[in-house]
Structures are given as C-alpha cells and as structure tokens.
Design an enzyme around this catalytic site. Structure first.
Site, PDB file in Angstrom:
ATOM      1  CG  ASP A 308      -2.030   0.820   0.865  1.00  0.00           C
ATOM      2  OD1 ASP A 308      -2.146   1.603  -0.062  1.00  0.00           O
ATOM      3  OD2 ASP A 308      -3.395   0.719   1.440  1.00  0.00           O
TER       4      ASP A 308
HETATM    5  C1  NOJ Z   1      -4.048   3.761  -0.150  1.00  0.00           C
HETATM    6  C2  NOJ Z   1      -5.230   2.803   0.069  1.00  0.00           C
HETATM    7  O1  NOJ Z   1      -5.343   2.215   1.270  1.00  0.00           O
HETATM    8  C3  NOJ Z   1      -5.481   2.024  -1.092  1.00  0.00           C
HETATM    9  O2  NOJ Z   1      -6.711   1.277  -0.919  1.00  0.00           O
HETATM   10  C4  NOJ Z   1      -5.233   2.544  -2.369  1.00  0.00           C
HETATM   11  O3  NOJ Z   1      -5.291   1.608  -3.507  1.00  0.00           O
HETATM   12  C5  NOJ Z   1      -3.963   3.317  -2.361  1.00  0.00           C
HETATM   13  N1  NOJ Z   1      -3.906   4.178  -1.319  1.00  0.00           N
HETATM   14  C6  NOJ Z   1      -3.636   3.863  -3.959  1.00  0.00           C
HETATM   15  O4  NOJ Z   1      -4.606   4.952  -3.886  1.00  0.00           O
END
Ligand code: NOJ
Length: 795
Positions: A308
């Site tokens: 993430d």
């Molecule tokens: C953080 C989020 O937790 C995740 O779900 C997302 O895909 C990413 N950012 C990218 O935007």
C-alpha cells in the site's frame, strides 16, 4: 427559458424504454453470467513457452538498476490518494526507475507516459498503469457497500465489467480493487469500500469482482488486472480508527479474514496489495509469514504483490524497522514485490544486494512476476493498446453503461422501514412532494467516495433531477436544502478541522435557521415530505473515521421540526456506513437506504420511490442502535450467559450478557430489507433428520409472493452448530438465492448442504466438520427465519 438537458439526462431521454425495462437479461452480453474459468486458461498455457523465452532474454539484458526500477510504482497527479507525491516521476520513468504508475489515467496522458518508457529508456519496457477503480471508472456505480447490498453477484460483476471496459480504453490496465476486508465497525470510514460483515457474502462478491475486472483472459484489451486488498486484517482496525493496530486471533483470522483472499487466488487474481496495519505485532507489509509462507507457498499465488501507499516507509514509525533501508530489506525479503510511492526499493535495493542482505535471485523472481503480467496484458505486443481514444469516446459513459449503473443502483437500495405502505409514492394521489435535505440536489455526493476518475460536477443525476424527470408536470416538487450535514463544532474544533480540510459549521450560524424555515414552508405546501439526509461523501472512505454514527450537522433537528407538521415523512439515507437511525426509525414513516448510488443515482431513487422498481436490497452489515453496541454483528457467539429478552421473569436475566441502557439487538439486522410486496415462508422441509459427513442434506422452503407486486426476494440460509471443539456462532450464512416472483407466485427454494458447508477451523486449526446437532434457518433476514434441526453423524 429552454431547459438544457444535462448529458446523462439526455442519454436517459434518448433510451427511456431500455432504461425503464432494464433487467439482468439486458446485460447478459456484457457479463458472462456463469462463473468464468480462472485466468490461467489455455491461451495462457500456449503462450507460456513463447513468454518464457522472451522474458529470459529480456531479464538477461537488464542491469540490477533496471531490475529494481521495475519494482517501483509511482503516483501521477490526476488524483492524490496519499500523504506524499513525487513530482519527479516523468524524469524517473526516463531513468528506467519506474515499472508502473497510477493516478495517471486518460488515453492521451497514458500514451504520453508510455511513450517515455518505450522510446526513451534503454530497454523500452512498457509501464503498467494502475488506478483506484473501485465502483466504476467514469460511469460510477453504487459505493461498494451498496453493491454488496444487492446480494446479486451478476450485478456486482456487471459493475466491474463496465468499469474494466471504460478504464481499459482510458489508459488503465490495473485496478486496486476489490477490497475484501471484512468489517464490523461502522466507525471505520472504509466500511463503504467493503462488502460488509459476513465472510460468505464478502467472498462471493470479491470473486465476482475479480471475474468482472479480469474476464477470463487478461490479454483481451477490455480486461484489466484486479488487486486483492488489503492483505490482511485491516478491516479490524481498533476503535474503527483508520490505520490503527489489529490484534486478531488465529481462529478469527482464518475464519473471517482469509477466505475472500484465498478465493481470489483461486479465481486467478493478478495482484495482491499489502495492508497498512500491524497484525498481532507484525506490520502486514513486513510479514514474511503472510506474503511468502501463506500467499506463495501455501496458496500458490503466481502474480505480484504491491505494497500500500508508502507502507514500506511506515515500517519505521511502526517500530519494526530502524530506518528506511532496513524497512526496504524487511519488506522485500518478506515478499513485497513492488513499492508503492515510497521509493525505498530504488533508493536501497542495489546497496542491499551489494551487502548480501537481499539476493539478486529474489529480485529476478519479483521482476519476472511483474514482467509476466506485462506480457499477459499484451503490453510487449502493443504498449498503447489501452490508449484508444476512439474506444474511450465510444465506451465511456455510453448509454449502455449508464443503463447498467441505473440497474445496479436500484438493486442496491434497502427498504429499512415502510409503515402504512407509505411507499411507493402514489402519483395518482400525491400532487406535491417536499424534497428536503443537503443530499437531495448534490451532484458531488451522488457518486460517493473513492470514485477516483468520476466526474462530480455534470454527469451525476441528483434526486431532485430524478424526481423532476419521473414526476414531470403531474406532481409539484417543492425543493429546499433545509439542513447542513457539515460537522457542527466548537471554535477550537473548527480550527483543527479547517487545518485538515474538513468542513464544519457553528451551531449559531444564522444561515442554518433560514434554511430550516425554507424547508418548513416547502413542507407546508406539500402532501408528503421526502428527506434526503445522511453524510457528505467524504465522511467515509480512507482516513474518514467517525466516533459518532448519528447524522451529522443539524439534520436531525430539521427532521424534528418537519415532524411537527404531521405529514407523511419518507427518509432516503445516503451514507457510506451504518448510521444511528433510532430517531428516524421511531418517527419517520418509511426509510430507504440508498448508500451513494452513483452517476444514475437520482433516477434510480425516483424509480424506487415511485414504485417503478420494487426494492430488493438487503443489509450486508448490521445497523446498531447506537455506537456503544459496536462491534455488533449477526454471527456472534452465544456466550455462557446469553440474555433472553423474552423471558417473562426478567429478574432471572440480570446477570446475563446485556446492557442496562439498550437492548442487545440491532436496529436493523444483517440481511434485513423490505419489499413493497410480501413474501411468506413455509416451514422448512429437510430430506432427512440426519446427515452423514460424506453425504448431503436438502433443505427447502416454499416462498409465496402474497403482496400486490411482482418482485425479487433474497432467500437466506443460515446454520448453527450446537457443540464444537471451539465455540460456534449463533448463526452463519451458508447460502442465498435472489429469486424473482410474479404476483401471487409460489416457488420451492432448495439448498443442498454438504460437509464442506459445515466445515470450520477446529480447535487444533484443522479444517473439517465435527458431529453435532445443527439448526438450519431459512428466511428473509438474519433475524426473521424459519428453523429446523438435524444431526451431523459420522456415517
Ligand atoms: C491507499 C489505500 O489504502 C489503497 O486502498 C489505495 O489503493 C492506495 N492508497 C492507492 O490509491
């Protein structure tokens, strides 16, 4: 003045017949309604020899620096979805330091970035372009939790299919969805992205989404890679506060959190995303046990793992790594192949190889997994195949897609309450409707949160527009915003919230009084009051947790004033989470939960309130009476002192598991959802009173539509094991069928149970069954079922 139709309304008026009659059959050419085969189909096997030869050759030419570049994912600026963005990504692409990019959609923009990778780097390896396509790309479907409320896998798959078609024409070949975190705490903002609290339903929905995004062949130009996220445990963040610690027992982990992820591996999901949380003391992004031992060795996952957003860097504040370099070493060795935004792999992996802390072989394996996906996406054949302006023009926000969005939206609405058949609104009797609330005419809120590429300004159809369109000149619509959903705060809080970009107002703001007066005068002129209240879309989603579940702002106060007029009142709730609706439940005649319904939301709300479409949705998550009951979920354990609310001698119930100031029961149970028609259930018939562990049991019930309309019902089956080597839940969903009934029609609905349906992780963590007495329940909601019993025996 001539009325100018907005684009979506224009599309609507052009295809009115098709829209009104929209049904699953209409979309069968857009989805394969049967289960598709996992992605590793024959085409892929035939190709493998060619691919291996090509990739062996390519990897042998790559320098270590170029290899590490493939492990790097950067963010563009088309959306900002995290705390840090890197302004130098174009230069880094040129320098061969970027393997993939996201937040960079647009056929033209994607082409521009792809051109840099293909023409200006030494080896010309194309980029993967990703994006958060969560519930639609440009045509926005209901918020994910609303899609789950359809309990309709074809509808869920259709939404993902349409999203993939649009995204793949718009420069994107990878989505960061589905999110399959199981959720039990409505304070957590991301429950809006989940499929609710039940593992059986969440698993089925996760798989339907993967199938919708990926189709059965990733090499087709209208399919995209899906991502199983967030692996794992993030849905249980303590206190519902985003990014918070999770502490989950092994039984809980394997029973409720792991199954959707394992099912997505089996369905051929292309990528996995690590989660932010630390799980039982080990941050998931640094967990070799999760990313390697379970995901790769035990489950045989063959795609690649992305972290993430800056999750590797976060190993330092987690207190799990000494510094960034140490964090890169831990995450990479644990099995995280690609670094999202944090740039720690490009900064440290080469040194870590030189120091012998990371092996080049392991880097080769990760690079290969990423390049394999590039091959399977067809990027080496044609790097610009997802940058098709003509297809974008034709396929994005097309009439078919808008019709599909409307179809799914109206299936997602849940009728929570409907006293005296207040709904549907009878336009032969009603001459005027007061339409009141901050969400009644708010385009931006219609599409909810995490609608990353969705337009918030022109396309979404609001409820006011939908009503005008549906009721035309027959019924006068008296609209007033009436209330504010902004948080009402003290002076100090206002400062803090301003700093965070969260809008808030003071209780003494004079405009609130004026708005309320306008609402009252609109209501006085009208036969019925329809209020569209709830939360601003940004109050749920990532980094949007709340401690209260009540409707924010002065909405409740305005409803209380309107109640004094004594007119029929309907509440349409728009929100991304279960709210505390106690006042409304006691005081309002009918309540429809519409989540955030998407681009065609206002039309869909008008469809359902007018009775053109009969509501069919069911809650995927329990609605508590108050925040104090959280966590509350239907499949709880019985405890040693279960409280019996119907014991006439309540003194006997004092030392029982209960609250002094609230019933234990929720306001609306998991699976609850009314219809305008009426479904009657017969007693359950069993094929036998015993079932052998090697056999099966048929369980059936006759369901009759005894009401006034044709409609659909979600028939739900639950079981309960009386005695086990570990304590067992009071009910567990084991099957459901969404069935259409004509007016007056009866059908026998049959489920077949096998040992696999009754298996669980036993005390020693082995998966299997245990002989016991079982209850089986079939009904319309988890708290409204018929019951029968059988015994599971060894032979
Ligand atoms: C953080 C989020 O937790 C995740 O779900 C997302 O895909 C990413 N950012 C990218 O935007």
């Amino acid at each position: 003045m001539k009325k100018v139709l907005k684009p979506t309304l224009l599309a609507l008026s052009m295809t009115m017949g098709g829209y009104v009659m929209a049904s699953s059959a209409m979309f069968s050419d857009m989805i394969n309604v049967e289960r598709t085969a996992p992605v590793s189909a024959s085409h892929w096997q035939d190709d493998k020899v060619k691919m291996d030869a090509f990739l062996d050759g390519l990897i042998s030419k790559m320098t270590l620096q170029e290899k590490v570049g493939q492990l790097d994912l950067q963010s563009g600026f088309r959306n900002v979805t995290g705390p840090f963005v890197n302004e130098a990504y174009e230069q880094q692409i040129k320098d061969g330091q970027v393997g993939a990019i996201f937040n960079a959609y647009g056929a033209d923009f994607g082409r521009q970035l792809q051109r840099i990778a293909v023409e200006e780097t030494r080896l010309g390896i194309p980029l993967i372009v990703g994006h958060d396509i969560i519930h639609g790309h440009k045509t926005i479907f209901p918020q994910s939790i609303g899609e789950a409320a359809t309990w309709d896998l074809n509808a869920v798959k259709l939404s993902a299919r349409v999203a993939a078609k649009e995204a793949s024409a718009d420069g994107i070949m990878w989505t960061f969805a589905p999110m399959a975190d199981l959720v039990r705490d409505p304070r957590w903002g991301r429950v809006s992205e989940a499929a609710g609290e039940d593992v059986f339903l969440s698993t089925a929905i996760a798989v339907a989404r993967v199938e919708g995004f990926q189709g059965d062949d990733l090499s087709q130009d209208d399919t995209i890679m899906a991502t199983a996220k967030h692996f794992v445990g993030y849905g249980l963040s303590q206190g519902g506060r985003d990014y918070h610690t999770t502490d989950v027992s092994e039984h809980e982990l394997w029973t409720t959190q792991m199954p959707p992820f394992k099912a997505m591996v089996d369905a051929g999901v292309a990528t996995f995303m690590t989660s932010f949380n630390d799980l039982n003391g080990v941050p998931a992004t640094g967990s070799k046990r999760l990313l390697n031992d379970i995901l790769r060795d035990q489950w045989g996952f063959e795609g690649f793992v992305v972290t993430d957003y800056t999750a590797i860097n976060e190993l330092v504040p987690h207190g799990y790594a000494r510094d960034d370099k140490h964090a890169a070493e831990i995450a990479f060795n644990a099995g995280a192949d690609m670094d999202m935004v944090g740039q720690l792999y490009i900064n440290h992996l080469e040194d870590l190889v030189a120091e012998g802390k990371v092996s080049e072989d392991k880097i080769n394996t990760s690079v290969r997994q990423i390049l394999e996906m590039k091959w399977r996406l067809g990027l080496f054949e044609d790097p610009y195949r997802y940058n098709d302006e003509a297809r974008a023009e034709r396929d994005i926000l097309s009439n078919d897609n808008l019709a599909a969005a409307r179809h799914v939206a109206r299936k997602s609405f849940v009728l929570l309450k409907n006293d005296n058949q207040t709904l549907p609104l009878k336009d032969d009797e009603i001459k005027s409707i007061a339409l009141i609330g901050p969400l009644a005419d708010s385009k931006s809120d219609m599409i909810g949160n995490w609608a990353a590429a969705g337009d918030r300004k022109s396309h979404p159809v609001t409820v006011l527009e939908g009503f005008k369109h549906r009721f035309g000149d027959n019924v006068k619509i008296n609209y007033a915003k009436g209330a504010s959903y902004d948080y009402i705060t003290s002076k100090e809080d206002t400062k803090v919230r301003d700093g965070l970009g969260i809008s808030s107002i003071r209780a003494d703001d004079s405009s609130l009084k004026k708005d309320m007066k306008r609402a009252i005068s609109a209501a006085k002129k009208s036969d019925v009051i329809v209020m569209v209240m709830g939360e601003e879309q940004r109050m749920s989603g990532e980094a949007s947790s709340r401690v209260e579940l009540t409707l924010p702002g002065n909405q409740q106060q305005v409803m209380e004033e309107l109640k004094k007029l004594g007119k029929p009142m309907v509440l349409v709730v728009m929100s991304g989470r279960p709210n505390d609706l106690r006042w409304a439940d006691e005081n309002v005649d009918a309540i429809l939960h519409a989540w955030y319904p998407g681009t065609m939301g206002g039309i869909a709300v008008a469809d359902v309130l007018s009775g053109d479409y009969i509501p069919t949705g069911k809650l995927p998550m329990t609605f508590p009476r108050s925040v104090g009951q959280v966590p509350i979920y239907y499949n709880e354990k019985n405890t040693g002192r279960p409280y019996l609310a119907d014991n006439p001698n309540q003194r006997q119930e004092h030392y029982k598991s209960r609250y002094d100031d609230s019933p234990n029961t929720p306001l609306y149970a998991f699976g609850h959802g009314l219809s305008y028609t009426q479904f009657d259930y017969s007693e359950i018939k069993l094929s036998s009173e015993t079932m052998s562990v090697n056999g099966e049991l048929t369980v059936s019930v006759d369901v009759t539509n005894s009401g006034e309309f044709a409609g659909e019902e979600v028939v739900q089956l639950y079981t309960r094991q009386h005695v086990g080597s570990i304590t067992r839940p009071v009910k567990e969903l084991k099957g459901f069928q969404k069935v259409h009934f004509g007016k007056g029609e009866s059908k026998t609905i049959t489920f077949t149970l096998t040992a696999e349906d009754l298996a669980f992780y036993r005390a020693d963590m082995s998966w299997g069954v245990e002989p016991s007495q079982f209850d089986v329940f079939i009904g319309t909601a988890s708290d409204n079922v018929k019951q029968a019993s059988f015994e599971l025996v060894e032979k």
